[in-house]
Scaffold this active site. Structure first.
Site, short mmCIF file in Angstrom:
data_model
loop_
_atom_site.label_atom_id
_atom_site.label_comp_id
_atom_site.label_asym_id
_atom_site.label_seq_id
_atom_site.Cartn_x
_atom_site.Cartn_y
_atom_site.Cartn_z
N TYR A 100 0.83 -1.21 0.00
CA TYR A 100 0.00 0.00 0.00
C TYR A 100 0.87 1.26 0.00
O TYR A 100 0.60 2.22 -0.74
CB TYR A 100 -0.91 -0.01 1.22
CG TYR A 100 -1.71 1.25 1.42
CD1 TYR A 100 -2.83 1.53 0.65
CD2 TYR A 100 -1.32 2.18 2.39
CE1 TYR A 100 -3.56 2.69 0.84
CE2 TYR A 100 -2.04 3.35 2.58
CZ TYR A 100 -3.15 3.60 1.81
OH TYR A 100 -3.87 4.75 2.00
N LYS A 235 -20.59 8.80 49.70
CA LYS A 235 -19.41 8.14 50.27
C LYS A 235 -18.41 7.73 49.19
O LYS A 235 -17.22 8.01 49.29
CB LYS A 235 -19.82 6.90 51.08
CG LYS A 235 -20.76 7.16 52.25
CD LYS A 235 -20.95 5.93 53.11
CE LYS A 235 -21.58 4.76 52.38
NZ LYS A 235 -22.97 5.01 51.93
#
Length: 360
Positions: A100, A235
């Site tokens: 490519y 908490k």
């Protein structure tokens, strides 16, 4: 404080790397030399750089990099050159990537010797004759070299070694965790910073300073914090916003334990289901744990506090024997929440709303 970034940390691990620099006019030879120097520690074997033109005439650069050892990076800017930032990918098929890159280049530069991709675990390149069946060592070596994630690693083993996969999956999962350690997403506080709205905030501050915020002598021993109270009081959010931590909810999983964490959090885990509770509560060092799907290992090289969070119906202290309770109280600051307490401050109302609220 914990980072505010909500994005999962970038990670790349592969011996074959494909780089694309968009709108980059750099000379391929110069780019090759710069990239080569960046990866010296992984022993570079081959690099190919090609400059191509977009349809609009702008230039971009492709690079294929092959190293003896897999490149391991967690910085997405690692391959930046002269201010140009690339797209970083694992080149799963180096033959196709190379073809490519060489399709329509304006300029090309190569260094080293190209290592063609072998046919799936045959020990021979595509053009060579298949002479003999590969050994398991050859198959695993190829899988380790080309897998790019834990999922792909296990999938490749399942495909090439189905019997071993079905009978030794636990060991393959262990090696997968070692090769591709889980990157924990950093906690982001969903609420604006605020102070706890508690009746006795001083006791919490007195615990925070020496155990979380201040560095201490490695020989000293930290102290844990136990908070028991109603749900929806903030908490967990408060505890998780203090800094880098190990967080366990529902069960304690040692497979992704972070030694660099400042503290641990045990959130909503019943007492009877918390292994090594004494070591965690007592901030002990160098104790042995048994991770799921893994071998026993030693953790916690230095004393590290643990924040235990529980709702009233799962109060640890109600489940303990007198001896266990004595140990717990000696190694832990205990905070039992009173009605109306929260671990965040209510947002301040705008002046107009506050006046209206007072009148009503």
């Amino acid at each position: 404080m914990a980072s505010s970034s909500s994005n999962r940390q970038f990670s790349h691990r592969n011996a074959n790397t494909f780089l694309t620099y968009p709108k980059c006019p750099e000379n391929p030879e110069i780019a090759c030399q710069m990239i080569w120097e960046l990866v010296v520690r992984w022993i570079p074997k081959y690099i190919l750089c090609a400059r191509e033109a977009h349809k609009d005439g702008s230039l971009h650069l492709h690079a294929l990099l092959q190293t003896e050892k897999p490149v391991r990076i967690s910085d997405s800017r690692f391959f930046d050159i002269n201010g140009f930032h690339p797209n970083i990918q694992s080149a799963k098929s180096v033959n196709r990537v190379r073809d490519y890159i060489l399709k329509e280049p304006l300029a090309v530069f190569e260094r080293g010797t190209f290592i063609p991709r072998k046919s799936p675990f045959l020990g021979k390149s595509d053009s060579e004759v298949k002479e003999k069946k590969p050994s398991k060592d050859e198959i695993m070596r190829d899988i380790i070299s080309h897998a790019t994630s834990k999922e792909e690693y296990l999938s490749m083993i399942q495909k090439e070694l189905p019997f071993d996969w079905s009978t030794k999956l636990q060991y393959f999962e262990y090696s997968a965790n070692k090769l591709f350690p889980e990157i924990q997403e950093e906690f982001t506080n969903p609420h604006p910073p605020s102070s706890p709205d508690l009746l006795c905030n001083e006791s919490i501050n007195d615990w925070l300073q020496p155990n979380i915020f201040q560095s201490s002598d490695e020989r000293s021993r930290k102290q844990s914090l136990y908070i028991v109270g109603p749900t929806r009081t903030g908490k967990s959010t408060w505890a998780r916003s203090l800094g880098v931590h190990n967080y366990w909810q529902n069960n304690v999983d040692w497979s992704s334990y972070n030694e660099d964490a400042i503290y641990n959090i045990v959130d909503d885990i019943p007492f009877k289901f918390c292994p090594c509770w004494k070591q965690l509560v007592g901030c002990q060092r160098d104790f042995i744990v048994n991770p799921k799907y893994g071998k026993k290992k030693k953790v916690q090289k230095k004393s590290k506090p643990t924040i235990i969070l529980a709702n009233s119906d799962e109060d640890w202290m109600k489940e303990m024997t007198p001896g266990q309770l004595e140990y717990f109280e000696a190694n832990c600051i205990i905070y039992i929440m009173s009605p109306g307490e929260k671990w965040y401050s209510p947002p301040e109302l705008p002046p107009t709303e506050a006046v209206h609220s007072d009148r009503s």
